[in-house]
Design an enzyme around this catalytic site. Sequence first.
Site, PDB file in Angstrom:
ATOM      1  N   PRO A 175      -3.755  -3.892   4.477  1.00 54.10           N
ATOM      2  CA  PRO A 175      -2.321  -3.773   4.270  1.00 54.10           C
ATOM      3  C   PRO A 175      -1.531  -5.005   4.685  1.00 54.10           C
ATOM      4  CG  PRO A 175      -3.016  -2.386   6.098  1.00 54.10           C
ATOM      5  CD  PRO A 175      -4.250  -2.906   5.448  1.00 54.10           C
ATOM      6  N   ASN A 176      -0.560  -5.301   3.862  1.00 56.99           N
ATOM      7  CA  ASN A 176       0.440  -6.354   4.063  1.00 56.99           C
ATOM      8  C   ASN A 176      -0.094  -7.772   3.907  1.00 56.99           C
ATOM      9  OD1 ASN A 176       2.575  -4.482   4.625  1.00 56.99           O
ATOM     10  ND2 ASN A 176       1.600  -4.146   6.614  1.00 56.99           N
ATOM     11  N   ARG A 202       5.518 -13.322   5.021  1.00 60.15           N
ATOM     12  CA  ARG A 202       5.617 -12.458   6.193  1.00 60.15           C
ATOM     13  C   ARG A 202       5.349 -13.263   7.452  1.00 60.15           C
ATOM     14  NH1 ARG A 202       1.043  -8.549   8.385  1.00 60.15           N
ATOM     15  NH2 ARG A 202       2.157  -7.736  10.187  1.00 60.15           N
ATOM     16  N   TYR A 260       1.689 -16.398  10.780  1.00 63.40           N
ATOM     17  CA  TYR A 260       0.616 -16.414   9.786  1.00 63.40           C
ATOM     18  C   TYR A 260       0.601 -17.659   8.903  1.00 63.40           C
ATOM     19  CZ  TYR A 260       0.186 -11.497  11.019  1.00 63.40           C
ATOM     20  OH  TYR A 260       0.016 -10.321  11.697  1.00 63.40           O
ATOM     21  N   ASN A 304     -10.680  -8.503   6.408  1.00 64.94           N
ATOM     22  CA  ASN A 304      -9.455  -8.539   7.199  1.00 64.94           C
ATOM     23  C   ASN A 304      -8.745  -7.219   6.921  1.00 64.94           C
ATOM     24  OD1 ASN A 304      -6.953  -8.902   8.374  1.00 64.94           O
ATOM     25  ND2 ASN A 304      -6.752 -11.023   7.702  1.00 64.94           N
ATOM     26  N   ALA A 346      -3.656  -4.093   9.927  1.00 60.43           N
ATOM     27  CA  ALA A 346      -3.339  -3.088  10.942  1.00 60.43           C
ATOM     28  C   ALA A 346      -4.336  -1.935  10.963  1.00 60.43           C
ATOM     29  CB  ALA A 346      -1.922  -2.557  10.724  1.00 60.43           C
ATOM     30  N   GLU A 379     -15.706  -9.195  10.539  1.00 62.42           N
ATOM     31  CA  GLU A 379     -14.301  -8.846  10.757  1.00 62.42           C
ATOM     32  C   GLU A 379     -13.528 -10.136  10.997  1.00 62.42           C
ATOM     33  OE1 GLU A 379     -11.675  -6.547  14.185  1.00 62.42           O
ATOM     34  OE2 GLU A 379     -13.839  -6.268  14.153  1.00 62.42           O
ATOM     35  N   HIS A 402      -9.530 -11.969  11.632  1.00 63.22           N
ATOM     36  CA  HIS A 402      -8.091 -11.894  11.914  1.00 63.22           C
ATOM     37  C   HIS A 402      -7.538 -13.308  11.883  1.00 63.22           C
ATOM     38  CE1 HIS A 402      -8.519  -7.723  13.036  1.00 63.22           C
ATOM     39  NE2 HIS A 402      -9.594  -8.083  13.703  1.00 63.22           N
ATOM     40  N   ARG A 420      -1.680 -11.062  21.365  1.00 63.82           N
ATOM     41  CA  ARG A 420      -0.508 -10.373  20.805  1.00 63.82           C
ATOM     42  C   ARG A 420      -0.282  -9.041  21.521  1.00 63.82           C
ATOM     43  NH1 ARG A 420      -0.748 -10.368  14.521  1.00 63.82           N
ATOM     44  NH2 ARG A 420       1.364  -9.618  14.890  1.00 63.82           N
TER      45      ARG A 420
END
Length: 152
Positions: free
Chosen positions: A10-11, A18, A23, A79, A82, A103, A105, A112
């Site tokens: 998502p996103n 964003r 990012y 990735n 969330a 995985e 990120h 964070r």
Amino acid sequence: MKSILVMNGPNLNLLGQREPGLYGNTTLADVEALCHDAAQKHGVAIEFMQSNHEGVLIDAMHDAGRKIANGDIIGVVFNAGAFTHTSVALQDAIKGAQVPVIEIHISNVHAREEFRHHSYLSPVAAGIVVGFGVKGYALAIDGLMATYGDEA
């Protein structure tokens, strides 16, 4: 030619617009091109997808399991956005489909918010790349190939 599936949650379709301070300005199309370039160095192809819907990602992971069993793909660079921090269902899909997953990120999730420090995917991932920006996708492809690519 074997391939690697690169899945985005998502996103991630909003990359480049964003939170560019976090990012960067690179778009998801730029990430896809970067992945194709990284895979080409290893003589493999890239299948690339993004979805904001958990069920679509679960279905894609199940399909990846079938493709691995058939010898069509090497593994998955994922990735999950969330969903990393919330989805037991994606963890179950990775385990059930028996897919080697790296995985990834873009940001250092451990620097964070505290809720981002926990991953449901890490315990079932073959490896994790965190905090190298979008270049982490190429690192993940390299790692997947170093570990599983001898069959390519």
